[in-house]
Structure formats: structure tokens, C-alpha cells
Design a protein around this motif. Sequence first.
Motif, PDB file in Angstrom:
ATOM      1  N   PRO A   1       0.806  -1.233   0.000  1.00 40.23           N
ATOM      2  CA  PRO A   1       0.000   0.000   0.000  1.00 40.23           C
ATOM      3  C   PRO A   1       0.834   1.276   0.000  1.00 40.23           C
ATOM      4  N   ALA A   2       1.982   1.254   0.651  1.00 36.85           N
ATOM      5  CA  ALA A   2       2.797   2.464   0.709  1.00 36.85           C
ATOM      6  C   ALA A   2       3.461   2.776  -0.619  1.00 36.85           C
ATOM      7  N   ALA A   3       3.530   1.786  -1.516  1.00 41.66           N
ATOM      8  CA  ALA A   3       4.232   1.979  -2.785  1.00 41.66           C
ATOM      9  C   ALA A   3       3.319   2.475  -3.897  1.00 41.66           C
ATOM     10  N   VAL A   4       1.992   2.336  -3.726  1.00 40.88           N
ATOM     11  CA  VAL A   4       1.053   2.661  -4.803  1.00 40.88           C
ATOM     12  C   VAL A   4       0.346   3.972  -4.495  1.00 40.88           C
ATOM     13  N   GLU A   5       0.601   4.958  -5.334  1.00 40.98           N
ATOM     14  CA  GLU A   5      -0.044   6.258  -5.163  1.00 40.98           C
ATOM     15  C   GLU A   5      -1.447   6.250  -5.740  1.00 40.98           C
ATOM     16  N   SER A   6      -1.616   5.674  -6.913  1.00 43.54           N
ATOM     17  CA  SER A   6      -2.934   5.576  -7.532  1.00 43.54           C
ATOM     18  C   SER A   6      -2.978   4.321  -8.383  1.00 43.54           C
ATOM     19  N   LEU A   7      -4.186   3.820  -8.594  1.00 42.87           N
ATOM     20  CA  LEU A   7      -4.362   2.544  -9.282  1.00 42.87           C
ATOM     21  C   LEU A   7      -5.480   2.657 -10.304  1.00 42.87           C
ATOM     22  N   VAL A   8      -5.219   2.196 -11.509  1.00 34.94           N
ATOM     23  CA  VAL A   8      -6.231   2.123 -12.558  1.00 34.94           C
ATOM     24  C   VAL A   8      -6.364   0.665 -12.969  1.00 34.94           C
ATOM     25  N   ILE A   9      -7.585   0.132 -12.854  1.00 36.06           N
ATOM     26  CA  ILE A   9      -7.852  -1.255 -13.231  1.00 36.06           C
ATOM     27  C   ILE A   9      -8.755  -1.237 -14.457  1.00 36.06           C
ATOM     28  N   CYS A  10      -8.287  -1.806 -15.538  1.00 34.42           N
ATOM     29  CA  CYS A  10      -9.020  -1.764 -16.801  1.00 34.42           C
ATOM     30  C   CYS A  10      -9.485  -3.165 -17.185  1.00 34.42           C
ATOM     31  N   CYS A  11     -10.788  -3.346 -17.330  1.00 36.70           N
ATOM     32  CA  CYS A  11     -11.350  -4.604 -17.822  1.00 36.70           C
ATOM     33  C   CYS A  11     -10.891  -5.805 -17.012  1.00 36.70           C
ATOM     34  N   ALA A  12     -10.917  -5.714 -15.710  1.00 40.00           N
ATOM     35  CA  ALA A  12     -10.488  -6.824 -14.867  1.00 40.00           C
ATOM     36  C   ALA A  12     -11.522  -7.055 -13.774  1.00 40.00           C
ATOM     37  N   ALA A  13     -12.107  -8.232 -13.746  1.00 39.67           N
ATOM     38  CA  ALA A  13     -13.139  -8.566 -12.766  1.00 39.67           C
ATOM     39  C   ALA A  13     -12.499  -9.019 -11.464  1.00 39.67           C
ATOM     40  N   VAL A  14     -11.809  -8.098 -10.806  1.00 39.93           N
ATOM     41  CA  VAL A  14     -11.083  -8.466  -9.594  1.00 39.93           C
ATOM     42  C   VAL A  14     -12.029  -8.903  -8.479  1.00 39.93           C
ATOM     43  N   CYS A  15     -13.322  -8.561  -8.598  1.00 40.55           N
ATOM     44  CA  CYS A  15     -14.287  -8.944  -7.569  1.00 40.55           C
ATOM     45  C   CYS A  15     -14.991 -10.259  -7.877  1.00 40.55           C
ATOM     46  N   MET A  16     -14.576 -10.943  -8.926  1.00 38.73           N
ATOM     47  CA  MET A  16     -15.219 -12.207  -9.264  1.00 38.73           C
ATOM     48  C   MET A  16     -14.933 -13.257  -8.205  1.00 38.73           C
ATOM     49  N   GLU A  17     -15.814 -14.248  -8.128  1.00 38.57           N
ATOM     50  CA  GLU A  17     -15.634 -15.380  -7.230  1.00 38.57           C
ATOM     51  C   GLU A  17     -15.624 -16.666  -8.046  1.00 38.57           C
ATOM     52  N   GLU A  18     -15.119 -17.727  -7.456  1.00 35.72           N
ATOM     53  CA  GLU A  18     -15.047 -19.002  -8.162  1.00 35.72           C
ATOM     54  C   GLU A  18     -16.433 -19.480  -8.577  1.00 35.72           C
ATOM     55  N   LYS A  19     -17.439 -19.216  -7.744  1.00 39.28           N
ATOM     56  CA  LYS A  19     -18.791 -19.685  -8.039  1.00 39.28           C
ATOM     57  C   LYS A  19     -19.424 -18.946  -9.214  1.00 39.28           C
ATOM     58  N   ASP A  20     -18.884 -17.762  -9.565  1.00 39.17           N
ATOM     59  CA  ASP A  20     -19.463 -16.995 -10.666  1.00 39.17           C
ATOM     60  C   ASP A  20     -19.390 -17.760 -11.981  1.00 39.17           C
ATOM     61  N   LEU A  21     -18.330 -18.535 -12.171  1.00 37.08           N
ATOM     62  CA  LEU A  21     -18.223 -19.332 -13.388  1.00 37.08           C
ATOM     63  C   LEU A  21     -19.333 -20.379 -13.444  1.00 37.08           C
ATOM     64  N   LYS A  22     -19.542 -21.075 -12.341  1.00 40.02           N
ATOM     65  CA  LYS A  22     -20.562 -22.123 -12.301  1.00 40.02           C
ATOM     66  C   LYS A  22     -21.969 -21.543 -12.396  1.00 40.02           C
ATOM     67  N   ASP A  23     -22.145 -20.321 -11.885  1.00 39.71           N
ATOM     68  CA  ASP A  23     -23.473 -19.704 -11.886  1.00 39.71           C
ATOM     69  C   ASP A  23     -23.827 -19.073 -13.227  1.00 39.71           C
ATOM     70  N   GLY A  24     -22.922 -19.141 -14.188  1.00 43.11           N
ATOM     71  CA  GLY A  24     -23.219 -18.612 -15.515  1.00 43.11           C
ATOM     72  C   GLY A  24     -23.133 -17.109 -15.626  1.00 43.11           C
ATOM     73  N   VAL A  25     -22.390 -16.471 -14.724  1.00 40.72           N
ATOM     74  CA  VAL A  25     -22.239 -15.019 -14.802  1.00 40.72           C
ATOM     75  C   VAL A  25     -21.524 -14.622 -16.091  1.00 40.72           C
ATOM     76  N   PHE A  26     -20.576 -15.451 -16.518  1.00 36.37           N
ATOM     77  CA  PHE A  26     -19.845 -15.193 -17.755  1.00 36.37           C
ATOM     78  C   PHE A  26     -20.413 -16.062 -18.875  1.00 36.37           C
ATOM     79  N   ARG A  27     -20.272 -15.604 -20.099  1.00 35.09           N
ATOM     80  CA  ARG A  27     -20.807 -16.359 -21.232  1.00 35.09           C
ATOM     81  C   ARG A  27     -20.090 -17.687 -21.409  1.00 35.09           C
ATOM     82  N   ILE A  28     -18.827 -17.746 -21.021  1.00 34.18           N
ATOM     83  CA  ILE A  28     -18.089 -19.010 -21.073  1.00 34.18           C
ATOM     84  C   ILE A  28     -17.904 -19.489 -19.641  1.00 34.18           C
ATOM     85  N   SER A  29     -18.528 -20.592 -19.311  1.00 37.13           N
ATOM     86  CA  SER A  29     -18.489 -21.092 -17.937  1.00 37.13           C
ATOM     87  C   SER A  29     -17.448 -22.182 -17.736  1.00 37.13           C
TER      88      SER A  29
END
Length: 649
Positions: free
Chosen positions: A477-505
Amino acid sequence: MWESKLSPFGYPVLVPACFLHYWIVDSKFVTAEFKWDAGDLFGTVESLRGARRSASSSGKGRSHEGLIKYGFSLVKGKANHPMEDYHVAKFMQTRGHELGLFAIYDGHLGDSVPAYLQKHLFSNILNEEEFWVNPDLSISKAYESTDKAILSNSSDLGRGGSTAVTAILINGRRLWVANVGDSRAVLSRGGQAVQMSTDHEPNMERGSIEHRGGFVSNMPGDVPRVNGQLAVSRAFGDKSLKSHLRSDPDIKDTTVKVIDDVLVLASDGLWKVMNNQEAIDIARRIKDPLKAAKQLTAEALKRDSKDDISCIVVRERRDEKNLSGLNATWPDTSDTKTRMTGCFSLTESRNWCYRSAFRRAGLQSAITDLQDGTVMHCWVPKDRVGSRPDLLLIHGLGANALWQWGDVVGRFAGHFNVYVPDLLFFGYSFTARPERCESFHAQCIMRVMEAHSVRRMSVVGLSYGGFIGYSIAAQYPAAVESLVICCAAVCMEEKDLKDGVFRISDLEEAAEILVPQTPDRLRELMGFTLYRGPPLRLIPSCILNDFIHAMCADYVEEKRDLIRAIPRGRKISELPKITQTQKARTLLYLRMAFSFPMAIVHIGDNAELVVVKDAGHAFNVQKPKEFYMHLKHFLIDRPSLPQHNHQKP
């Protein structure tokens, strides 16, 4: 009058005193000859040919850009005949490629055949019409035609023969090794010896020899020999034994990786007294390849090797350096109907343009050895400006860092000290360690930044790079002044794949698409990542194959393991949190199949969300100007964020 003589094998023979009995003893060939003249047989032969070759020779050279160096050392053995080893070691430019040509030719029963090989074999290989599209076939055909030429000229070349090991290094990137006999090529891969050639010993190919009407015998002596004479089962020449021998080579090829630092070629005078790993350890320990080659031959003599000893050491410089000359690619050879020609590659042409853009932006290539089996390549400022902040750009899966950041890196270079690493298994970054999660990736990148004295930075992560960027912010945390996340589902969970959240499960199917190995898979990937892209069926397969071989052919399973590791055991409740002292902004680009729905987006109080409509996952490629404007607005124009979320339609 008869005189008793002790043969080289320990038993006496009776020889007429008026005859001089010459035993020609060679590690490859054993025979006996009787001559009237008591003079020096070999000296007589050499006097007819001209001056005798030196008992030892050595030299060195390097590639055009000096990134690859070589040294060679040849030492005459203790046998009573002139030096019979020949070599080739040189770099040459042809058809826009740089070729490194290296060879050891170990002759027997004279030096005419190895001398012929030195002069003709490589030229025969390169003159094959299909060399640039099918090197394997061309090398085989050239070996065959060269052997036929030697046999047809046996009246001039004599009845001797030669082993051969040849190595062709193409653009410092692709290595082709071929051999007949027991001269050997060994590659250092991460410090471990990897034999690239095959020792053709009579016992190993006894079936082939006997099928041809020959036999294998340990008499005389204790070494298996074809018909009791030749100690190898494949060789050039040897007309009297050719009906029982083979001259077709074993061929291996490999992509030169960042951990491949040394190549050793040597005759059996070295390998009889030294194993592969010992040779590699000596060659790696001595940085100068000429000194390394001399040390290897000296060590073989010290270990009482009696045969001629020839050695070539090829070494790639792995210090902080410019690697642009080594990024050339080799065309796909799996389908001659659908690949680009070897002398032109659209992908490599684009690579060249992006490398030029990086250099114009003031960046240079650098290698950092993390000393744990991990080596990282990173584009870094050639001249770091102390008054400028530091910016870390992390690419995603698919194409390399050059392609993903080439359109914007020049714009940022005027405002930041820019750092662009190659992720593990991309470009020249590699690890021998088993970890594949983004947290390990983050740790490796931060060690690179520390090596360049970067203590605090802004971070931008694209796609998979967004996962790594988030992990960097959470771990450091002390090394990062600002962060830009582009097109990354960092909040996804393992169950999201099985639940069909994405078109490719299916995770395995996703891994195959994200690391495509066929034109159809690449078309599928482009369909997912591009918004209203070109008609994919109209793109020729040769162009797609060219891209696949340049970008996706190396470390296929390792890259797919990176993908498999993303959802493994992933839960939002266990996701590391970014501290509130940091700024964060998430850019989401909608209208693409791999995109994630708004339902799984979680924005904290210190974050800002921007949604860009009518854009695909490869938004940075399709709309580079708009992509840059969003980054500029956040990183340059606005030093601080408002205390509320902002959504831009």
C-alpha cells in the motif's frame, strides 16, 4: 626376418622387418596398414597437401549487435595422426535475418571429409529452397546430398569419414540442432544441461546395422564398433562401410528462452571425460566464451583425453541490456499452405514498429535476475528524471507488452518515468518456480521496481494485469499512489463461473481461447474482445498463424495455468482490501463477451467508475486516443479525487 610388435590392443603381432607396420588407431576407426617406406606416413601425406595444420587453434566472435558472443578452442589429441577436427563458428546476415552458424566436424582416417563439411555443409543447408519455411526437411536433405557428394568424390577425399553436429541460431530466437555420430550439443536451460543432439552408438542402433548386413563387435578393443571398425553408427563418408551405416541426422529445434544462456558444442574428445552438466557448469562459470572454451579443452586434457578435442561455447549476454535485436520471430512450420514466409512477418513488422515507439519514448530493455529461478524483462527509462513521478504499466494476456502499450507509451513518457514489464511467460520473463497466482506475479514485479530504485508509483493494469495491479496495491500500500484497473473482474468469485455469470463457464475452454493455438480459436478470441471488429472469416489463416507463432506458441500450458489460477478459491470476503489512503479508479468497457456484469462490480468510497459504451475488451487497441484521455484525466489532470463516485456514460 620377423619382428614382434605389440599392437594397440595388447597382443603381439609378427611383422616382416623389411616392412614398417603402421597401426592407425582412432577413437572412431581401427585398421592396419603396411608400407615399404620407413618414413613418417602422415608427414608424407601432409607434405603432399601442404603445411600441416596447427596442433591447436582458438578464436572468438559475436553477433551484429553484440548480444551473443562465442569462443572456440581446438586441441590436437595424443594419437599419432594430424588434427582431424574442424569447426565453423560465425554470424551472417541473409534475407533480413541474422544466422549464427556453429558446427563441430570430427574426422577419422584423415581430415579430407571434415574439411569438405566445413566448406560445404552449411551452404548446402541454406541453399535448400524450403529452408525458410521448413528448416527440418531442408537440413535432412542437405545432409543427404552432402554425403552423396562425399561418396562420389571418394577418390579425391579418401576412404575416411566424419561425424557432425551443426547448430543454426536464427535471430537469436530459434535454435536448430542436427547431428550424425557422437559430437554433441548441450544447452543450458536455467543452469540445467539439456542435450540437443543424439549420440549415435552402434549398440543403440544394432538392429539397423544388422538389417543392412553389418554387425556390431567389441573386438578388437572394448568399444562397440560397426563391423569391428567404426565406433559410431552414423557418419559422413566411410565408403567401405556405407552400406551398413546411416547418414541421416537427428534434428531438434527449440525457441531460445531467457533462461537459455549457454550452448556448448564439442567433439567426443570432451564428452568421453566430462558429462553434460560438468561442461555446462564450467561454461556458465566463466563469462568470456573464449576463456570458457579453452577451460573446457584444458580440463579434458587434464582428465587424460587422448582424442582430438574441439569445443565451441555460445553465450548470450544477460545483463541489463537492450534485447530488441532478439525479439524476431520464426514462422509457423506446421502448415506450409497457411503460414507467412520466413523472410517477412506482419506480426514482427508490427513488433518492430512498437519497439521503435518504445525507444523513441526513451525506454530501453532490461533484464533482472531475481536469483530464485525467476528472470524478469522490463522496459525502463534510459535516463530517469528525478522530478517526474513513476508509472507502472502492466499488460494482460494475449499479445505482448509492446502491442498492448505501444499506442500510448509515448504520450506518458513526457509526464512520467515509465516502466513496462513483461509478465511471466511473456517476452523474456520466466520462472522455474511453480507459483501461478497474481500475488506471486505482483511480488516479482515489485522486486523489479525495487531493483530500479522505484519506491512509489502509479499503477495501470489491463485485463489480467488489472488483477496483478490490484494485488500490488493490496500487498504494498505504501508503494502505490494511484491505481487504474481496466477490464479486470477483480471482484469475481469461483462460483461466478458455475453460476453462468460469464458467457463461457468452462474454465478449460476459456484457457484454450485466451491462449489460442489455431486460427479458429484466435478468430473466436477476437470475436469476444473486439467490438464490431472486421469480418473474422475474411482474415487469411496465414496472418493468424503468423500472430499465433509470434505471440502464443511459447509456454502454452504455463500461460493457461495463469488463467486457471485466477478463480481458484476466490471469494470476495477473502479479497485483500486496498487502503483508503490510496486513490483508485476502475475503467469498465462494456459490449464484449468476456466482460463482467455490473452486478459483480464493487466500488469503494475512494474509487471512481467510468463506463465506456460501444467498446470491447481490447478498448486500448480499438480506441487508443479515448483510452489515453481517460488515463490522462485521472493520472495527470486531476491530482486528487472527489469524495464521491463518478460514473460517466
